[in-house]
Motif scaffolding. Structure first.
Motif, PDB file in Angstrom:
ATOM      1  N   ASP E  85      -7.906   1.472  -5.587  1.00  0.00           N
ATOM      2  CA  ASP E  85      -7.171   2.457  -6.364  1.00  0.00           C
ATOM      3  C   ASP E  85      -8.072   3.178  -7.350  1.00  0.00           C
ATOM      4  O   ASP E  85      -8.813   2.557  -8.097  1.00  0.00           O
ATOM      5  CB  ASP E  85      -6.066   1.753  -7.158  1.00  0.00           C
ATOM      6  N   HIS E  91      -1.168  -0.630  -9.825  1.00  0.00           N
ATOM      7  CA  HIS E  91      -2.189  -1.399  -9.128  1.00  0.00           C
ATOM      8  C   HIS E  91      -2.463  -2.687  -9.886  1.00  0.00           C
ATOM      9  O   HIS E  91      -2.032  -2.864 -11.026  1.00  0.00           O
ATOM     10  CB  HIS E  91      -3.484  -0.577  -9.017  1.00  0.00           C
ATOM     11  N   PRO E 118      -2.449  -1.802  -4.061  1.00  0.00           N
ATOM     12  CA  PRO E 118      -3.735  -1.232  -4.505  1.00  0.00           C
ATOM     13  C   PRO E 118      -4.406  -2.099  -5.567  1.00  0.00           C
ATOM     14  O   PRO E 118      -3.729  -2.799  -6.330  1.00  0.00           O
ATOM     15  CB  PRO E 118      -3.336   0.124  -5.112  1.00  0.00           C
TER      16      PRO E 118
END
Ligand code: AMP
Ligand code: AMP
Ligand code: AMP
Ligand code: AMP
Ligand code: MG
Ligand code: MG
Ligand code: MG
Ligand code: MG
Ligand code: MG
Ligand code: MG
Ligand code: MG
Ligand code: MG
Lengths: 219, 219, 219, 219, 219, 219, 219, 219
Positions: E85, E91, E118
């Motif tokens: 990410d 994330h 992510p």
């Protein structure tokens, strides 16, 4: 020159410095042995591997290696095996609980050999088969000191002590698995023995158990 | 009737059963002592509180309580204090590292009194002040066995053993704090002593240390 | 790019980041060393295997490997061996109890070499042979800081501290077996030392013991 | 006569024997203090209860008790409070992580007072509030040695060491519960610090931390 | 038939059963993977050796092995690497203290890849070099959950938590030696963190740390 | 409403839920007992203090308190004492090593009373006085299951097992001091017994030892 | 002035510094609370004794003490009890295994009250009576995070995790005896849970469990 | 002659001495087996390596080796595999939590084969997938005793015990890593089980678990 051999120990303590073999190179051991032989002292190396023992042995004329005991003795003259007492009054009894404890018992017996003290050996008479100990008691009562070697729960010294008036040196072994914690369980058990005449040395310390019993006998 | 006194122990092991006082009521102790006196055996109670010792004492004519030692002795006739040896050849030396270890040393001395074995006492000669031990060495070398009592890191037995050829019974104490772990540190240190002639008993076990040393002397 | 070398450490803390070699690939070590050399910093790698040391050495012109110490030093110019002090006033004394402790002492000495601090080395003078330490005391008293390395029960720092007014950094080693618990016993013993001027670092941490003593000397 | 005061320690080690108060009676402490004052030495008693401190104080003219520190100082003349350094170059910084660690810091400060060494104190600047340490760094960098006191996970010495080139003596405390295991967790954490310039003393050992830092400053 | 695959776990718990590779034969793993693929589930094997991973991989078309992470992923179609990410809002941040912790971080990242979550990775920003963490803080504050991986004393999660309001999953590693006790020290330290928003998983448990963080993000 | 009594346990497991008294208020215990009596179940409270037992007893007509066992039984009708077997074939033998273990044996006996299972009790026949056990063996061999209670090193179950073919439930007690570590030593010793027919329950768990033996007898 | 209140924590971490009450005097707590209220922050004191809580309460207008939880909350206006959620979507479930764990659960609930996060409470549904958990599962599945509190062997979090996809924070308690080692057994068990979605906080750390769960819910 | 085979154990205890294979040479095992066969006893060797098992097997006509179990059985006539019960009323159930625990379960099954006791085996039904256990409960309730084998947190015996009235022998395994401490965590968890009908044997002790369950069934 990283070793300062304690050559006065024989005079101060009655016996020379035993060489702790673990982690020492053959070269270092040879150097220490030379210094001892030069002073007329016999050498005892403990916890030595077969490979190192062999290499060291090549440098001296009179050696006695015991691979089960992981010991090596070196002297300036012929070395006799430990004195197996059958008639002497004054001797140390070395007792094991199980047949797997024999290596540590051998270390004890070799140490008594080095000290020149007679020994009687009793093997594999642990508490799971109680008649084995009962049969040995009359002869055990003739010893001046006992080395009792046991792994797993280490109950044997307590049980022997219930029958005997000589002092007992208990040697816990690392025989066992899981909750035996590498011998710590046997060690702790022996230290908290409900019997009074039991003192304890380190785990797998056949050398120390025998040395202590030998000192007792010499007093 | 929850107690089965082991009256044969004196015959088998040389000395009667010492009474472990911790957690026992005065009533239970009195009952056990009676059984021992009836057989002509002297009683030794260890780890007894002042209150219980006082209550038990009211029931017998000849008692010797040592509150610092937390012991109580009972007999059918007058009890002498432990024999303080100054001239005998054969005696046990009881040594402490610090003045806070004295209670455990007292337990050892009372036990030797009960066994009828002479004792010499050396207090507060631990390694932080090395000249204190050095001064004592010549007299220490006259003992047939030594009880060395130490807390904190428990270094004293190793250091004494560097000077002496008699067997040493090391008694770790719970004196200290933090990483001393209630005496476990001193115990482990004594077990792994670099000196050979040292065996170990339980933490704060002045009784066991003395009993073992007494057996050594009697061999 | 998994390593973020702390290049500011030399400015903040006086010395650069030592590279902890255990578990690091030769590639990773080379990358870190390059970053340090680029900043004009010398590199010290500790706990490195012979194989990795050899591979790393092939990439740089000026290296000093000490296999007993398990260290590797790398610089942009010739590397001198550690300064063996015989006359300087200001130096660190590195002391071992037994000859098996020498590897850890070597790690300490190499670290002092990297720091540019003079060192005097005393080997195998543990408490089982007390005259060895006594003989060394007068010269030991000249050091500004001491690194005392001992395994088994780890009694040596306490005993040295009884003779000395300089601060002592105690380094416990994993030398021993059974109740020594991989060095934990020596560690705990040193932490509960009855002597006041003793501080302790991790088991087998020759690097840390020397680094700390080096900082003391530089104050 | 169970205490053998080590009156030579001041000459050998720079400072007299501090009296470990735990488990000692007022009588025993008074006897030791008298022996020290007679030799012109100041006394420092640590880990003393309020009751014993009060009783001991009644027997001497010049005392300084600090109940939070659990210390008592006794001398033959007026005792000044520890020197709170604001301008001296050479001093020890005593730092705590949390306000509950203050008692141990006080023990350290009283010890430095007894040694005659200036001190600066920084309280409650642990890592959970990082700006507190950052604000203190410039002044912390002026110290010649630091005593860093922390409980729970004991992270503060590592973090301070990231900013500082003076040697750090880390004092773990028993502040915390559960997995802090009475301070063992902080102790182990400090011993395995990723920072190099940190050595460690026993749990709650404010006395030892300060004594060691004081020795550093005096070199 | 010694394995009963828990095929309902994906429905009950959101993700299928990860296969614990340690001590399992390639045959057993293949059998389990087949059962999962047949149900349309992706497989994740953790703590797998290179040899077993290779053997298992030969039986399936779509595999992703990460030897540093000791993981193997298997699916019925192409497997993408974990989503790195840079712009997503939601994330997990995976942070390490030292470069030797990277293997465990990789296990965490592969697990997040398997979960489809992510990730941003930050390496080697431990407390000994504090400026490294300070530089990362602004970006770290964008994560919805953090996995913080550290060995030795394990101080990093406490320090990160002082700057952050997202929940932190701390993963202690076995990186270190001696008093780090195979990671137990870092584990205990993280559990007693002075910071509130830190929960802990098992030593070296990169999988669990990531799984837990992944669940947080999915809520 | 903080207690959800498991009223179905009697049907599922053969006996109702025993109430763990430690840390529970009298009010909470009364509420749980009421729920059990309403379902026609007898109550057994373990590890209850004298004060709480007394307060609870005031609320019910049929109670049996055993202060040594720290138990309280409550029923809707008269409660008989445990059945002391002298002639039944099927019974549990409850054995203690020392007289201080009696409290835990009493907890076991009360539990067997609550289960309605006959019991024979043997007290204070530990290994230090071996003739005591030998004398009991013929009668011990008549039991269908044995509960063997021992503190200190916990050797008794191993020794009993050498003579017996019925299953043995070993109950370690916290009786002892120092290296007995609050019963952990006896526990570990029993777990590593060299005898095969020994299983172990928690330290001081007279309730569990008896419950398990009772289940054996009922099969 | 020994306390440096971290007033910026609310801004950095989302919530102010909770006051760890153990070992703090009423005076110190009052001083810290004043500093927080002045900044418009609410105070939460944990692990506070009844006596200290009462004394502190006398100095403020708006307090909420929960003696079972050992918490005290203080604010500048009326304090509502924790929000008992019956209809909200987003809440934390607080679950206990046994009724003796309730105190720790109460600490968790008070913490969630202080954070302003709704809570549902489930008591005494441990694994010995499995139908109790099964009945609760459908409602448990509505929580966004769970705090699962258990003593003894600490099995409940693993079992709950087998039914649930929300993250679980496991709180081990010190409820139990013997081999439960003051909660260490439950702690270790939870850390090695065979279920993936479980992270752990310190023993008896109801505050931390709730704080962590609260952060999860807020993400 | 270092082995004293306990040939009377079969008469005293119902079954002969099992040979603990760890650390024994093939020669020693052969000697013990010969002694047993001569007395008409079957031999069971546990914890034997493949190599030793093969060498021993070459000396006897009727052998049954199970490499997964690490067992070897030897008899004077054909050896049948363990009796897989599908219809018998009286049998032992052997249950595992995970597929990695199977080796220990096999040791248990071989032991029951040697004892001549029927067995039903249930594999991989641990608590993370609760429906697996629920499905097995009706058949599990038909067993007269259960051996429940589990690693990691060892929760399975507690959970099984919530459904069953037969006695459960719990066998902790060393399966797991980190905080599982080589099986100690599972062991401690099982010992502190909240369920009453659970007793425990050593870590990885499939032999002992089965032996104990076999004795239960034979009563
Ligand atoms: N797997 C095992 N676990 C525990 N004890 C065993 C095992 N196998 C055999 N034994 C016992 O261990 C003892 C062996 O002692 P020894 O073979 O003389 O060292 C005997 O009492 C056996 O019954
Ligand atoms: N097996 C053994 N166990 C314990 N100590 C030993 C053993 N063998 C030798 N030692 C002692 O260990 C010390 C050796 O230290 P070093 O050889 O210098 O590392 C000497 O004091 C020996 O007496
Ligand atoms: N032998 C050693 N013992 C302890 N710490 C060390 C040693 N060698 C290097 N270090 C430190 O360990 C850290 C290395 O972390 P890393 O290399 O990123 O895994 C640095 O802070 C080094 O200063
Ligand atoms: N003395 C005891 N030792 C171990 N467990 C017990 C004891 N007494 C009761 N129990 C069990 O402990 C659990 C009590 O949990 P709780 O009362 O809800 O905290 C129940 O499953 C009881 O069967
Ligand atoms: Mg045998
Ligand atoms: Mg003194
Ligand atoms: Mg040497
Ligand atoms: Mg604070
Ligand atoms: Mg790094
Ligand atoms: Mg008795
Ligand atoms: Mg309950
Ligand atoms: Mg499975």
């Amino acid at each position: 020159d990283n070793a300062v051999v304690d050559l006065g120990r024989q005079a101060r303590c009655g016996f020379g410095e035993a060489i702790y073999g673990e982690g020492k190179s053959a070269d270092l051991i040879i150097q220490i042995v030379r210094a001892q032989l030069d002073q007329g002292q016999q050498s005892l190396v403990t916890r030595i591997t077969d490979e190192v023992a062999e290499e060291v042995s090549r440098h001296f004329d009179h050696c006695r290696a015991n691979p089960l005991a992981k010991t090596l003795r070196i002297a300036t003259q012929e070395i006799d095996p430990p004195i197996d007492d059958q008639s002497h009054r004054v001797h140390v009894a070395v007792v094991t609980a199980g047949s797997t404890d024999q290596g540590i018992a051998e270390e004890a017996i070799e140490t008594l050999g080095w000290m020149g003290i007679p020994v009687r050996s009793y093997s594999d008479i642990g508490v799971a088969g109680p008649q084995r100990l009962v049969a040995a008691v009359p002869r055990l009562r003739e010893a001046s000191a006992l080395v009792v070697v046991a792994g797993m729960e280490g109950a044997l010294p307590s049980v022997v002590a219930g029958h005997i008036s000589a002092p007992i040196i208990a040697v816990p072994t690392s025989v066992g698995y899981g909750a035996n914690l590498g011998g710590v369980t046997a060690l702790l058990g022996m230290l908290t023995s409900c019997a009074a005449g039991v003192a304890v040395v380190n785990i797998d310390a056949g050398f120390k158990g025998a040395y202590m019993a030998g000192l007792v006998v010499r007093q």
